[in-house]
Design an enzyme around this catalytic site. Structure first.
Site, PDB file in Angstrom:
ATOM      1  N   CYS A  47     -46.558  18.243  15.867  1.00  0.00           N
ATOM      2  CA  CYS A  47     -46.112  19.622  16.711  1.00  0.00           C
ATOM      3  C   CYS A  47     -44.826  19.930  16.579  1.00  0.00           C
ATOM      4  O   CYS A  47     -44.190  21.055  16.060  1.00  0.00           O
ATOM      5  CB  CYS A  47     -46.708  20.010  17.876  1.00  0.00           C
ATOM      6  SG  CYS A  47     -48.360  19.396  18.678  1.00  0.00           S
ATOM      7  N   CYS A  50     -42.805  21.953  13.451  1.00  0.00           N
ATOM      8  CA  CYS A  50     -43.054  23.582  13.679  1.00  0.00           C
ATOM      9  C   CYS A  50     -42.560  24.359  14.905  1.00  0.00           C
ATOM     10  O   CYS A  50     -41.888  25.054  14.873  1.00  0.00           O
ATOM     11  CB  CYS A  50     -44.104  24.062  13.344  1.00  0.00           C
ATOM     12  SG  CYS A  50     -45.082  23.893  11.863  1.00  0.00           S
ATOM     13  N   HIS A  51     -42.914  23.439  15.899  1.00  0.00           N
ATOM     14  CA  HIS A  51     -42.359  24.145  17.386  1.00  0.00           C
ATOM     15  C   HIS A  51     -40.932  23.656  17.750  1.00  0.00           C
ATOM     16  O   HIS A  51     -40.414  24.221  18.670  1.00  0.00           O
ATOM     17  CB  HIS A  51     -43.470  23.936  18.359  1.00  0.00           C
ATOM     18  CG  HIS A  51     -44.781  24.382  17.978  1.00  0.00           C
ATOM     19  ND1 HIS A  51     -44.937  25.820  18.142  1.00  0.00           N
ATOM     20  CD2 HIS A  51     -45.907  23.896  17.439  1.00  0.00           C
ATOM     21  CE1 HIS A  51     -46.161  26.181  17.779  1.00  0.00           C
ATOM     22  NE2 HIS A  51     -46.690  25.062  17.445  1.00  0.00           N
ATOM     23  N   MET A  88     -51.600  28.606  12.914  1.00  0.00           N
ATOM     24  CA  MET A  88     -51.891  27.534  14.087  1.00  0.00           C
ATOM     25  C   MET A  88     -52.879  26.600  13.470  1.00  0.00           C
ATOM     26  O   MET A  88     -53.965  27.216  13.539  1.00  0.00           O
ATOM     27  CB  MET A  88     -51.955  27.814  15.265  1.00  0.00           C
ATOM     28  CG  MET A  88     -52.367  26.532  16.272  1.00  0.00           C
ATOM     29  SD  MET A  88     -50.888  25.797  16.763  1.00  0.00           S
ATOM     30  CE  MET A  88     -51.897  24.564  17.946  1.00  0.00           C
ATOM     31  N   HIS A 327     -31.611  28.019   6.082  1.00  0.00           N
ATOM     32  CA  HIS A 327     -32.735  26.953   5.522  1.00  0.00           C
ATOM     33  C   HIS A 327     -31.654  26.109   4.332  1.00  0.00           C
ATOM     34  O   HIS A 327     -30.352  25.686   4.590  1.00  0.00           O
ATOM     35  CB  HIS A 327     -33.874  27.106   5.067  1.00  0.00           C
ATOM     36  CG  HIS A 327     -34.676  25.976   4.933  1.00  0.00           C
ATOM     37  ND1 HIS A 327     -34.662  24.928   5.782  1.00  0.00           N
ATOM     38  CD2 HIS A 327     -35.298  25.559   3.567  1.00  0.00           C
ATOM     39  CE1 HIS A 327     -35.550  24.003   5.122  1.00  0.00           C
ATOM     40  NE2 HIS A 327     -35.929  24.484   3.980  1.00  0.00           N
ATOM     41  N   HIS A 369     -37.384  30.394  -0.818  1.00  0.00           N
ATOM     42  CA  HIS A 369     -37.214  29.140  -0.585  1.00  0.00           C
ATOM     43  C   HIS A 369     -36.434  28.984  -1.889  1.00  0.00           C
ATOM     44  O   HIS A 369     -37.218  28.389  -2.808  1.00  0.00           O
ATOM     45  CB  HIS A 369     -38.139  28.354  -0.272  1.00  0.00           C
ATOM     46  CG  HIS A 369     -37.886  26.819  -0.089  1.00  0.00           C
ATOM     47  ND1 HIS A 369     -37.588  26.026  -0.940  1.00  0.00           N
ATOM     48  CD2 HIS A 369     -38.022  26.221   0.984  1.00  0.00           C
ATOM     49  CE1 HIS A 369     -37.358  24.915  -0.639  1.00  0.00           C
ATOM     50  NE2 HIS A 369     -37.370  24.913   0.960  1.00  0.00           N
TER      51      HIS A 369
HETATM   52 FE1  DHE Z   1     -36.580  19.736   2.113  1.00  0.00          FE
HETATM   53  C1  DHE Z   1     -33.662  20.197   0.399  1.00  0.00           C
HETATM   54  C2  DHE Z   1     -35.124  20.798   5.052  1.00  0.00           C
HETATM   55  C3  DHE Z   1     -39.725  19.377   3.685  1.00  0.00           C
HETATM   56  C4  DHE Z   1     -37.672  18.107  -0.818  1.00  0.00           C
HETATM   57  N1  DHE Z   1     -34.844  20.507   2.609  1.00  0.00           N
HETATM   58  C5  DHE Z   1     -33.584  20.732   1.949  1.00  0.00           C
HETATM   59  C6  DHE Z   1     -32.522  20.916   2.598  1.00  0.00           C
HETATM   60  C7  DHE Z   1     -33.072  21.208   3.984  1.00  0.00           C
HETATM   61  C8  DHE Z   1     -34.361  20.629   4.150  1.00  0.00           C
HETATM   62  C9  DHE Z   1     -32.301  21.619   5.144  1.00  0.00           C
HETATM   63  C10 DHE Z   1     -31.056  21.485   2.192  1.00  0.00           C
HETATM   64  C11 DHE Z   1     -30.225  20.353   2.024  1.00  0.00           C
HETATM   65  C12 DHE Z   1     -28.897  20.709   1.561  1.00  0.00           C
HETATM   66  O1  DHE Z   1     -28.630  21.286   0.413  1.00  0.00           O
HETATM   67  O2  DHE Z   1     -28.013  20.381   2.035  1.00  0.00           O
HETATM   68  N2  DHE Z   1     -37.345  20.051   3.959  1.00  0.00           N
HETATM   69  C13 DHE Z   1     -36.420  20.494   4.920  1.00  0.00           C
HETATM   70  C14 DHE Z   1     -37.328  20.468   6.215  1.00  0.00           C
HETATM   71  O3  DHE Z   1     -37.164  20.763   7.277  1.00  0.00           O
HETATM   72  C15 DHE Z   1     -38.836  20.312   5.650  1.00  0.00           C
HETATM   73  C16 DHE Z   1     -39.228  21.739   5.758  1.00  0.00           C
HETATM   74  C17 DHE Z   1     -39.752  19.694   6.567  1.00  0.00           C
HETATM   75  C18 DHE Z   1     -39.400  18.245   6.782  1.00  0.00           C
HETATM   76  O4  DHE Z   1     -39.915  17.529   7.789  1.00  0.00           O
HETATM   77  O5  DHE Z   1     -38.506  17.670   5.964  1.00  0.00           O
HETATM   78  C19 DHE Z   1     -38.657  19.898   4.284  1.00  0.00           C
HETATM   79  N3  DHE Z   1     -38.426  19.124   1.490  1.00  0.00           N
HETATM   80  C20 DHE Z   1     -39.514  18.935   2.105  1.00  0.00           C
HETATM   81  C21 DHE Z   1     -40.544  18.446   1.608  1.00  0.00           C
HETATM   82  O6  DHE Z   1     -41.763  18.336   1.945  1.00  0.00           O
HETATM   83  C22 DHE Z   1     -40.217  18.079   0.257  1.00  0.00           C
HETATM   84  C23 DHE Z   1     -40.729  18.702  -0.925  1.00  0.00           C
HETATM   85  C24 DHE Z   1     -40.321  16.701  -0.211  1.00  0.00           C
HETATM   86  C25 DHE Z   1     -39.492  15.582   0.417  1.00  0.00           C
HETATM   87  O7  DHE Z   1     -38.973  14.785  -0.424  1.00  0.00           O
HETATM   88  O8  DHE Z   1     -39.688  15.716   1.620  1.00  0.00           O
HETATM   89  C26 DHE Z   1     -38.766  18.336   0.313  1.00  0.00           C
HETATM   90  N4  DHE Z   1     -35.895  19.433   0.350  1.00  0.00           N
HETATM   91  C27 DHE Z   1     -36.425  18.723  -0.847  1.00  0.00           C
HETATM   92  C28 DHE Z   1     -35.605  18.630  -1.771  1.00  0.00           C
HETATM   93  C29 DHE Z   1     -34.460  19.277  -1.616  1.00  0.00           C
HETATM   94  C30 DHE Z   1     -34.306  19.852  -0.244  1.00  0.00           C
HETATM   95  C31 DHE Z   1     -35.987  18.015  -3.278  1.00  0.00           C
HETATM   96  C32 DHE Z   1     -33.149  19.576  -2.220  1.00  0.00           C
HETATM   97  C33 DHE Z   1     -33.255  20.418  -3.473  1.00  0.00           C
HETATM   98  C34 DHE Z   1     -32.021  20.558  -4.370  1.00  0.00           C
HETATM   99  O9  DHE Z   1     -32.258  20.934  -5.607  1.00  0.00           O
HETATM  100  O10 DHE Z   1     -31.002  20.655  -3.742  1.00  0.00           O
END
Ligand code: DHE
Length: 543
Positions: A47, A50-51, A88, A327, A369
């Site tokens: 949870c 998301c929450h 949800m 984000h 995004h």
């Molecule tokens: Fe990410 C970037 C947060 C899920 C792969 N992700 C980011 C950034 C944030 C973030 C804040 C920017 C960082 C920066 O530039 O300083 N991501 C989150 C989450 O909170 C979220 C939604 C859920 C979680 O629990 O993490 C989440 N992200 C994912 C994934 O499921 C992804 C697809 C696979 C993984 O590896 O977890 C994923 N996020 C990425 C990638 C980037 C990224 C590859 C950087 C992209 C870029 O080109 O800079």
């Protein structure tokens, strides 16, 4: 409007921050100790993503006791069991939680939320290790790899990154890191890779060593997503910064050793209603090229901080009011303007990093995004920055040239129809005529396992679909195709085919000019590859 399936899949991953606290509120329904402890664990697993850890709401609604007690146990049970059209999930009827678990959760939520522990200087220092001191590191590059063309590839579920030589396509080394490294960023010189794990572990890799290896490690909290290094003239390689989800704070470190120097909390008032928020998570961080500053997105308060590292003893922070929930984002091609998604407000905020102020707030369609976005020259509108979206199929172009095209600047100038929603990343390159759009979270496997490519010079022609996962020929599994990344020369684009942990994954390399398959990298060591960061492109913010 509710959260889409793609958004839930994206945001709803387990929280690394957990709590041992037990707070029984006398006027909430009774709960046994076992029920409490189990519900607490389920909450952080299922949870909190998301929450929010403290239930203040983000992708999901707020669930603080004032709200949950007004709803009552019966209402909460039905919601948890059957879900809602607002997004949800149906935890009960899907069989993921038993009737007893649903019932206990409905009561648990009416008690004050237990808080995970703080993580201050003493905790960080306890976890900080210099593995190779600066004076014992090489004085020049000791290997014959073209390190500017190395890709640092996140191996999400094995807690490693693979360093792959972009020229030979060989794995140079696999480095043990924090869990599920989120991003790799580079020092300005291109010598050091910094990785940040979901568990807030940060690792420093020296690319001059033979083979490249880890020289320092630390941990700056319990859960984190961002790391960056100082890039302003005179401060190259001097500092690193990491942003935590829990505790809500950012930490400035020595760039060569990761020695923690300064911790700053991001708790404070929200930008709109100006209410106190106890858990404003740090999202994307970029390094300014105009001032000695880090630009720090604070998600839940909707504020963008310009943190000046010129004098960290007397820290100056400029606070820009943007919108919730900030984000990810990236630079326009001049590296003066930072464009970033406020994904619950459906806006792109534009920061003028030179004049240190908000330049524009641009309304866009549901849940933009961008990753770092893509910079291109539109045949009609001139320089633009592009984002795709989690919530719909649109690929949105924003004009970024206030000098040459003032009437187009900071406006949506073009919207293309992509394959579908569930997109996370777009990419192009200054030398390319292609714009790549992934859709890894789309519910249709044909869409999540392929990628759309547009002709930058003829956007009206629509897209071509490349069946990337099919070309990887992996057998069964989700095989999501995620995050395009260019090589240093800008003539190849790399994709991850992200399969299950026990299944075979791959990297697929496409010739950018012909859009034909160039190479598939398969290895049992490539476990769940996701993000890829080319050294040259990351140092120079090429995207
Ligand atoms: Fe990410 C970037 C947060 C899920 C792969 N992700 C980011 C950034 C944030 C973030 C804040 C920017 C960082 C920066 O530039 O300083 N991501 C989150 C989450 O909170 C979220 C939604 C859920 C979680 O629990 O993490 C989440 N992200 C994912 C994934 O499921 C992804 C697809 C696979 C993984 O590896 O977890 C994923 N996020 C990425 C990638 C980037 C990224 C590859 C950087 C992209 C870029 O080109 O800079």
């Amino acid at each position: 409007p509710g959260a889409s399936a793609a958004e839930l899949k994206y945001a709803g991953t387990p929280s690394q921050a957990t709590s041992e606290e037990m707070i029984i509120s006398p006027d909430a329904p009774a709960l046994t100790r076992n029920e409490y402890e189990h519900s607490r664990e389920v909450f952080f697993q299922r949870c909190a993503g998301c929450h929010g850890v403290l239930r203040k709401g983000a992708t999901g609604k707020p669930l603080t006791p004032d709200i949950t007690r007004a709803k009552g146990t019966a209402y909460l049970k039905a919601l948890i069991a059957y879900g809602s059209p607002a997004g949800m999930p149906n935890w009960g009827s899907s069989g993921e939680l038993s009737d007893e678990e649903v019932d206990a959760m409905a009561r648990f939520l009416q008690h004050e939320p237990p808080s995970p522990p703080e993580f201050g200087m003493a905790d960080i220092k306890k976890n900080w290790r210099i593995l190779v001191p600066v004076e014992r590191r090489p004085k020049k590059k000791m290997n014959d790899i073209d390190i500017e063309n190395i890709f640092s590839v996140t191996l999400r579920d094995s807690g490693e990154v693979a360093l792959i030589d972009g020229t030979t396509k060989k794995i140079v080394s696999i480095v043990k890191t924090g869990y599920a490294v989120h991003i790799s960023r580079l020092s300005h010189s291109g010598r050091y890779i910094y990785t940040i794990g979901r568990d807030a572990k940060i690792d420093l890799i020296d690319l001059w060593m033979n083979p490249p290896q880890k020289v320092a490690e630390s941990k700056i909290g319990l859960e984190a997503r961002s790391v960056e290094t100082s890039k302003y003239k005179g401060y190259e390689d001097l500092y690193a910064i990491a942003g935590a989800y829990w505790p809500p704070q950012y930490v400035i470190m020595d760039g060569a050793t990761l020695e923690p120097l300064k911790i700053v909390s991001t708790r404070g008032m929200t930008v709109d209603t100006q209410e106190y928020h106890p858990e404003p998570r740090v999202a994307a961080i970029v390094a300014s090229h105009q001032h000695p500053e880090f630009i720090v997105n604070v998600k839940e308060t909707g504020k963008i901080l310009l943190v000046n590292y010129g004098d960290i003893e007397n820290l100056k922070v400029t606070t820009i009011d943007a919108a919730r929930f900030l984000h990810d984002g990236g630079w326009d091609r001049t590296k003066r303007y930072f464009l970033t998604a406020a994904n619950k407000s459906d806006r792109i905020a534009v920061v003028d990093s030179k004049d240190q102020q908000l330049e524009a707030m641009i309304p866009v369609d549901k849940i933009p995004h961008p990753g770092r976005g893509a910079n291109l020259t539109d045949p009609e509108h001139g320089p633009v920055w592009v984002t795709s979206a989690l919530g719909n199929q649109k690929v949105t172009y924003i004009g970024t040239d206030p000098v040459g095209h003032p009437d187009k600047a900071w406006k949506v100038v073009r919207v293309l129809e992509g394959q579908g929603g569930g997109s996370l990343f777009v990419k192009s390159h200054p030398k390319s005529n292609n714009l790549w759009v992934d859709t890894p979270l789309n519910p249709d496997p044909d869409i999540s396992q392929s990628v759309a490519v547009f002709d930058v010079k003829h956007p009206e022609k629509g897209f071509e679909v490349l069946p990337i996962a099919k070309w990887a020929d992996l057998g069964e599994g989700p095989k999501r195709v995620v995050q395009p990344e260019y090589n240093k020369q800008g003539d190849e684009v790399w994709f991850s085919v992200w399969n299950g942990k026990e299944q075979t994954s791959a990297l697929v390399i496409i010739d950018d000019k012909t859009r034909k398959l160039k190479k598939v990298i398969k290895s049992p060591r490539l476990i769940t590859p996701t993000g890829k960061f080319n050294v040259y492109n990351t140092v120079h913010d090429v995207y």
